[in-house]
Design an enzyme around this catalytic site. Structure first.
Site, mmCIF file in Angstrom:
data_model
loop_
_atom_site.group_PDB
_atom_site.id
_atom_site.type_symbol
_atom_site.label_atom_id
_atom_site.label_comp_id
_atom_site.label_asym_id
_atom_site.label_seq_id
_atom_site.Cartn_x
_atom_site.Cartn_y
_atom_site.Cartn_z
ATOM 1 N N GLU A 80 0.836 -1.211 0.000
ATOM 2 C CA GLU A 80 0.000 0.000 0.000
ATOM 3 C C GLU A 80 0.864 1.252 0.000
ATOM 4 O OE1 GLU A 80 -1.370 2.768 3.238
ATOM 5 O OE2 GLU A 80 -2.081 0.763 3.762
ATOM 6 N N GLY A 115 -29.392 3.196 29.620
ATOM 7 C CA GLY A 115 -30.498 3.785 30.362
ATOM 8 C C GLY A 115 -30.778 3.062 31.663
#
Length: 976
Positions: free
Chosen positions: A116, A344
């Protein structure tokens, strides 16, 4: 939190910085990439007689999306998505190859990542190593790439008029790369520098441990980055030959997806693509790894203890699961992560916080892709939670049993489906460079018609499928990963030298009090799901909508700016609030109390606000040197409720004493852990502190925080709002009267008449004069690299000065990177970036090196600057690049709001700050630029060295011994 868990194995990208452009923020964003992908397969039948086969299926678009799309498959079976957007200022392209570090040869770790790097360093048509970077930079663009376990993704953006030329260069990566021997030798040093730069990174260190436990057949067992040893030339086997072989074996057209976005029509974009990318060869490629088990059968269950660099305490439960990639329409892991990661009332986190055992939690898919992956539940532990981690696990398993018994319901799935549908319906444009990179990945995962909506889809409720994956979350199929400084270890990992210990797990029966387990409950229906998703019409009576925000309230307390949106037309709003308290800035104690106060308020709001965040309504609170900032963003339907609750919490001083201890401890550890960041991040973080008053370092604040009491925080909060000044912007789907009502809520709850205390003046150190010695601030760090940054300060606070600084930085970026990184290989981290402080322009040139000393790096940076010569042609190109970036139109409501807020903070009520600056850039001449550069660089004034290494300040001849003394001894640019 429903997200990638703390121990997400999918986040193992070797993310490469191939250009100086936007390097610093891109480095930080790299960790947020989701990078374990899977190949979809051939997208359409191909008629060999046709030059191109187009998909017969329509791509599903958001009703809010005005772009045009077309899917193509070239004769070589390279799949292409074309995106036509006549309004875009930036064009962009990305190509994703289905090959990654998991496909490295066993004896060549890091080869995919190295390849790469090499594709950027010359092609047959453009053989110069820095030509691509220079072209992109000179035309207002940026570029990068990343290598993940299964994919390699290349991407760039550029001013829209130059897409065709950029594609010509980009396509050569995949048809005619050179792999020049000279740069093979140089660039593997860059790969090694990348490895060394992150040798202290806790994520990489922990993953190095897990690599020792994973089956050698699984791709995740491989070292992905590479270094000088794994990429060395060997007798009869030079690494260049290995690169060429890997490229020939895996870089085949039928494993590639390409996305191109531009102003041009679809037909014009197709013409740009077909001839160039049709030349990419389709090869008889090597087979990819599929279906491998993550662990050997006799390994599970197990517990792993890991000693980190930072003072962190986490427990991660990793459950091996089959690949879920094919189920993107059903999303079983997201369903489970939503429920187990909920924050919650009644959630795992809520119960653990009540016991004083945890501070945070996340749940969701970890490793994904073609092979066996993981579902992870990761918990940030308190000190007591670490001691009781076996009980923490018992709480998790209790919730899993509840979920099995009563949690798989169609109504819960439809709730997530509804949220996904709403978000897709009102999806907005993002940065073109991120759009194309993400879509190239999505084209590998999703069917072409789903490429835009795949991430939002909850199309098919499948109870059996969800149950199947839930059944993998059981004690005999788990690895406990306990990470803390205090754990006992007996082994060292090979690549990152991480201490660890592994032990088998026996059946540990843990009894939990009934009172505790009865608190566990699945979430109720989400009351924050927006119900009124109507875009408000322009006001009646022919008033129309102003083109810029209007000051609708201006008194001794509030300045309220308002603009109803008539551009993006979505049912969302942005609310910005800055509260300037005259108490702030007086001493370090006030700064510390402010940070602790904000942390306490956010903690108190978490259970209430978490469902809102799931429903697309989010907020942030942060302290600053003059007060605090509040930001609310999302669907406006329930915004008033959230704003009211936040304002109420800020005015409430009834803090929980039990939570205070743990929150204070967490804040202390965060401050301590800042010294474990990469050297360049520590230095850049210190720069504003060194030059701006009133600011203090984390080290200074830690000493004060140790002794802070809850009573002091309450006393601070009780008087914080005395005579506070409020700056407010409300922008979006709101009417003027609605904005005034919300502003009234803020004033009624967050203002009190006080003793009219006068605010302390702030200031930025003015680096002036012909000093014999440039000021030099040094950090002694526990890291093998040396880092040097040269800060260049503007000469005034005028727009003309800012314009010259922008042009100088633009001219320096590409050659600085090319010379010190590509040519001299001083290090992996090399970039030039902006560093404005208040209204004072600034730039900083940064190099972090595993081989060069502080003195050597200072000499290299000084030598680079001394050799710079500017000419008319380069100046004209780079001025245009700066102007194009300044005048780039906001792409969405958030960007537009940020533009307005920036103008308000900088006191530009005409909201044309960037336009004014662009005119000043246009006025820069070669002579004025040379004079500006000489006054800043040639005279050695307006400069400051920032260095970091394992050496002491005396050893590197640093001149700034005490930051506060330095600041008081210098002249300042004053700011109110």
């Amino acid at each position: 939190m429903m997200s990638k868990a703390h121990w997400s194995l999918s986040n193992t990208a070797a993310y490469s910085e191939h250009t100086e452009t936007k390097a610093y923020p891109v480095l930080l964003r790299a960790l947020c990439l989701v990078i374990s992908l899977a190949f979809w397969g051939q997208a359409s039948a191909q008629d060999a007689s046709d030059p191109v086969a187009a998909s017969t299926q329509n791509i599903v678009q958001s009703p809010n999306d005005t772009r045009q799309y077309q899917f193509l498959e070239l004769p070589n079976q390279l799949r292409v998505l074309l995106v036509s957007d006549p309004t875009t200022d930036k064009a962009a392209a990305a190509l994703d190859v289905e090959v990654g570090s998991g496909d490295d040869p066993k004896d060549r770790a890091g080869l995919a990542h190295f390849l790469e790097h090499m594709l950027f360093l010359g092609t047959e048509r453009y053989p110069e190593a820095g030509e691509y970077q220079t072209f992109i930079s000179e035309h207002g663009g940026s570029h990068n790439a990343y290598t993940s376990q299964e994919h390699t993704n290349y991407f760039f953006d550029i001013n829209a008029d130059h897409l065709d030329q950029a594609l010509d260069r980009f396509s050569q990566f995949f048809t005619a790369p050179l792999f020049t021997a000279e740069y093979v030798d140089r660039e593997r040093k860059a790969v090694h520098s990348e490895y060394k730069a992150k040798i202290k990174n806790d994520f990489r260190r922990q993953y190095d441990v897990l690599r020792q436990l994973i089956s050698t057949w699984h791709p995740s067992s491989k070292f992905s980055v590479g270094n000088l040893d794994t990429l060395a030339d060997r007798p009869g086997a030079p690494v260049r030959e290995a690169l060429l072989d890997f490229y020939q074996r895996y870089y085949t057209a039928d494993r590639m997806t390409l996305v191109v976005l531009g102003r041009e029509s679809l037909a014009e974009l197709q013409a740009m693509v077909v001839d160039r990318f049709g030349l990419v060869e389709r090869r008889d490629a090597a087979e990819l790894s599929k279906g491998q088990d993550l662990f050997s059968r006799d390994f599970l269950p197990a517990r792993v203890y890991i000693e980190p660099e930072k003072d962190i305490r986490t427990l991660t439960l990793m459950f091996p699961i089959p690949s879920s990639t094919r189920y993107y329409r059903q999303k079983p892991l997201q369903y489970l992560g939503n429920l187990l990661g909920h924050e919650g009332e009644g959630s795992i986190l809520s119960v653990l916080k009540a016991q004083g055992w945890a501070e945070g939690l996340s749940a969701g898919g970890g490793l994904g892709g073609r092979n066996q992956g993981t579902f992870n539940i990761s918990i940030q532990l308190t000190e007591d939670g670490l001691k009781q981690h076996h009980k923490v696990v018992a709480v998790v398993y209790k919730m899993i049993r509840i979920l099995k018994r009563e949690g798989i319901n169609e109504w819960r799935y439809k709730e997530q489906q509804q949220l996904g549908n709403i978000d897709f319906r009102f999806a907005e444009k993002g940065e073109p460079i991120h759009t194309v990179s993400s879509l190239a990945s999505s084209l590998q995962r999703y069917a072409p018609e789903d490429v835009l909506q795949g991430g939002y889809l909850f199309a098919d409720y499948d109870e059996r499928l969800i149950s199947r994956y839930l059944n993998y979350l059981r004690p005999d199929n788990a690895v406990w990963v306990v990470t803390a400084k205090s754990v006992e270890t007996n082994r060292i990992s090979p690549m990152y030298q991480t201490p660890y210990r592994v032990e088998g797990l026996r059946d540990e029966r843990v009894s939990l009090p009934k009172q505790m387990t009865e608190q566990l409950a699945l979430p109720d229906p989400n009351g924050f799901i927006p119900r009124h998703l109507v875009v408000k019409r322009p006001p009646a009576m022919g008033q129309g909508i102003s083109q810029i925000p209007q000051l609708i309230k201006d008194d001794d307390v509030q300045k309220v700016w308002f603009k109803q949106d008539n551009t993006y037309k979505i049912p969302r709003s942005q609310i910005y609030v800055r509260l300037k308290s005259p108490q702030m800035g007086r001493d370090i104690k006030q700064a510390v109390l402010s940070e602790l106060y904000v942390a306490m308020v956010k903690d108190a709001l978490n259970e209430f606000s978490y469902p809102a965040s799931l429903a697309g309504l989010r907020f942030s609170l942060s302290s600053n040197s003059r007060g605090l900032d509040m930001y609310i963003s999302g669907y406006n339907d329930r915004q008033g409720l959230l704003l009211s609750r936040i304002s109420e919490a800020l005015g409430d001083t009834r803090f929980d004493r039990g939570r205070f201890k743990n929150i204070k401890d967490e804040l202390l550890r965060d401050m301590q852990n800042s010294s474990k960041q990469s050297p360049y991040m520590q230095s850049l973080g210190d720069l504003p502190v060194v030059l701006y008053s009133p600011l203090w370092t984390d080290t200074e604040k830690q000493k004060v925080l140790q002794s802070v009491t809850l009573a002091e925080v309450k006393a601070f909060a009780a008087t914080f709002y005395d005579d506070v000044e409020q700056q407010i912007l409300m922008h979006g789907n709101l009417y003027r009267q609605e904005a005034l009502k919300l502003a009234a809520v803020i004033k009624s709850r967050l203002y009190r008449k006080g003793d009219e205390l006068k605010a302390v003046e702030a200031g930025v150190v003015k680096l002036v004069g012909n000093e014999d010695t440039i000021p030099h601030w040094h950090l002694t760090v526990d890291h093998p690299d040396s880092m040097v940054g040269l800060y260049l300060q503007g000469g005034t606070t005028t727009a003309q000065d800012k314009a010259h600084m922008l042009v100088v930085r633009q001219l320096l970026r590409s050659p600085f990177f090319h010379e010190l990184r590509t040519q001299k290989q001083l290090g992996y981290i090399v970039f030039a970036t902006g560093m404005p402080i208040k209204k004072v322009a600034g730039s900083v040139l940064v190099v972090q090196s595993p081989t060069a000393s502080v003195a050597d790096l200072q000499q290299e940076i000084s030598g680079f600057l001394a050799n710079q010569v500017f000419d008319e042609k380069s100046l004209a190109q780079n001025k245009q690049a700066v102007i194009s970036n300044l005048l780039e139109a906001p792409k969405n409501l958030v960007e537009q709001s940020e533009h307005y807020w920036s103008n308000i903070i900088h006191e530009v009520s005409s909201f044309d700050r960037k336009e004014r600056l662009a005119k000043q850039v246009e006025a820069v001449t070669l002579l004025s630029l040379q004079d500006y550069f000489t006054s800043m660089v040639g005279t050695r004034s307006r400069q400051m060295w920032l260095t970091a290494s394992s050496q002491s300040a005396e050893e590197v001849s640093a001149t700034v011994e005490d930051i506060q003394t330095f600041k008081t001894s210098k002249p300042h640019y004053p700011f109110p």
